[in-house]
Design an enzyme around this catalytic site. Structure first.
Site: not given
Ligand code: COA
Length: 506
Positions: A268, A291
């Site tokens: 994000g 990740e």
């Protein structure tokens, strides 16, 4: 780039298995579960899902779709619009698919990203019938070299009945050598995962293939989609600056050094902006064990701030894709891509003592966090890996703007309308207003600090009035249950969380 197929498809027996996307799609039957490569718009299988959608124009069927995480190239849009998905697992972030999920047209399992592989290994969810995996090459010794993400591809390949490979000639050969594939044994028979540092290599450069399971190889040529993040703004810059203030205090208190600890940063725009904030900081020799590796990680590598970054996927803007993928040799010594069950593994996150930075949609006065459900019911994206990291990190930080939708919504509420991360797992909250370090604080202390340091001034009176009334009733975690969701019921009724003055109500 001129590409010779034989340079990419280097296994003699497998080179005889080239088929078309349509032929590959014809192997898929109604009710099957497909394991698709793809993680945050990177490394997705593209041609066979599209051929499957074409087939659905003349035939009625549904398939379950498992992936690493969200897909690019509009695949989630097109498949869900075609109505061919029965169930989608474990993460998506597609606005069309979000609509179908929230309308009840299809099922969605919002799953911790480290757990899908374990469930498949245990047989705790329907197994994968066909794995469809993008590759940049197939080696002489029968290993599939993934492209820009690894995600769940190793476990899909290992457990599927059949494997279809999309060999993408537009992908970059220099990706070979950038992956580290380690597949844990079954639970109960497993030793410690031998990874001590973000830069450790513990596996192979590709995913071993069982030749008998490879049903076909489809040659493709389509690039990944660019990431959808928006650039930092004044408020995300303020969030970054408060977060840096927290980290500086940790150094002052002797809990961290200037090298910090390996960092994880969520998906994000806000999380990306926060990492960007480190560009102008004094921190150095940083490590990333995350990740998704977004633009900011590569900017930090270029600036000499990050010495190593490990992830399971890259997701980059168009501009960054060009500079990174055309200079892969430069990054190869500093970047590794792993399976998501390793990048997100609780054992490793706890061992390395990560600093985890994830994003909240809303949080409550006691520190519970909702990252997924708007007003408690409508799915936004999913929990992704945020739970894997939050529960197991050294310090788990949540960032968010203190308000949304032009100030109609407060991100700090009396009671979250859905819980993804409980008060027991959330250590620090940061908004553009400031930060609240919740470690060592009891619920009543937390409520006072979160409202004082993190809530938007517009909502402080309403939040303080709630706390006052709740405290008067008593309890370890005081609440006024009949008013706990008043912010949300107001939003549904009046389009804003604060109770309007009588003259404002039409
Ligand atoms: N209620 C309703 N909508 C809200 C909201 C709230 N409390 N808070 C934010 N939003 C809206 C924003 O207005 C924005 O809407 P828009 O797209 O129409 O402009 C949207 O949610 C995204 O918010 P934004 O502030 O731009 O943040 P983001 O892009 O960083 O996304 C999450 C925030 C929480 C949606 C995203 O980080 C996410 O999906 N997280 C869960 C998965 C995760 O953490 N994975 C990381 C593991 S490595």
């Amino acid at each position: 780039m001129t590409v010779k197929i034989e340079d990419r498809l280097r296994h003699a027996e497998l080179s005889k298995k080239v088929i078309t996307a349509e032929e590959a799609a014809s192997l898929i039957q109604d009710g099957m579960a497909l394991g698709l490569s793809g993680f945050t718009r990177s490394g997705d299988a593209k041609a066979v899902p599209m051929a499957l959608v074409e087939r659905s124009k003349n035939e009625k069927f549904k398939v379950d779709v498992y992936t690493g995480a969200s897909l690019g190239s509009d695949i989630d849009t097109i498949m869900s619009d075609a109505g061919i998905i029965g169930k989608r697992v474990p993460f998506q972030s597609d606005s069309a698919m979000r609509g179908h999920i929230n309308n009840g047209d299809m099922y969605y399992i919002d799953q911790h990203l480290s757990i899908t592989a374990e469930y498949l290994r245990q047989g705790a969810m329907k197994g994968v019938d066909v794995a469809i995996i993008e590759a940049v090459a197939i080696t002489e010794d029968g290993m599939l070299i993934p492209t820009t993400s690894v995600g769940n591809s190793p476990i899909f390949i290992k457990t599927a009945d059949k494997v279809i490979i999309e060999l993408n000639l537009s992908s970059y050969p220099a990706l070979e050598g950038m992956h580290d594939i380690y597949i844990p044994d079954n639970q109960g028979e497993r030793g410690p995962i031998p990874l001590l540092n973000a830069s450790d290599r513990i596996g192979t450069i590709g995913i071993p293939l069982d030749l008998d399971k490879v049903a076909g190889i489809v040659i493709t040529n389509q690039e990944d989609s660019e990431s959808a993040i928006v650039p930092p703004d004044a408020e995300t810059d303020q969030i970054a600056s408060h977060l840096l203030g927290f980290l500086r205090n940790e150094i002052k208190e002797g809990r961290l050094t200037e090298e910090l600890a390996p960092m994880q940063s969520g998906v994000g725009s806000v999380a990306n902006a926060v990492l960007h904030g480190m560009l102008d900081s004094e921190f150095k020799d940083l490590e990333v064990y995350s990740e998704v590796l977004q633009d900011a990680v590569f900017d930090l590598i270029d600036a000499g701030k990050v010495k190593f970054a490990s992830g399971c996927s890259t997701t980059l803007s168009q501009e960054k894709m060009e500079s990174v993928y055309h200079n892969l040799e430069k990054y190869k010594e500093k970047v590794l891509l792993r399976p998501q069950e390793i990048s997100n593994h609780p054992e490793l996150i706890r061992r390395m003592g990560l600093i985890a930075i994830n994003t909240a949609l809303e949080l409550d006065i006691y520190g519970n966090v909702n990252s997924t459900h708007v007003s408690g019911t409508k799915m936004m994206n999913g929990i992704g890996g945020s739970g894997d990291f939050t529960r197991n990190s050294r310090v788990s930080i949540f960032v968010t703007k203190s308000y949304a939708k032009g100030g109609k919504i407060s991100s700090v509420v009396p009671f979250v309308s859905h819980v993804d991360h409980t008060e027991h797992d959330v250590d620090v909250i940061v908004t553009e207003q400031g930060y609240a370090d919740l470690r060592g604080l009891a619920p009543r202390e937390r409520a006072a600090l979160i409202i004082e340091n993190c809530a938007h001034p517009k909502f402080k009176d309403a939040l303080n009035a709630y706390v006052e009334e709740a405290n008067a009733r008593g309890g370890q975690t005081p609440h006024v249950l009949e008013k706990a969701f008043e912010f949300h019921t107001n939003l549904a009724k009046y389009g804003q969380m604060l109770t309007p003055e009588p003259e404002e109500v039409k």
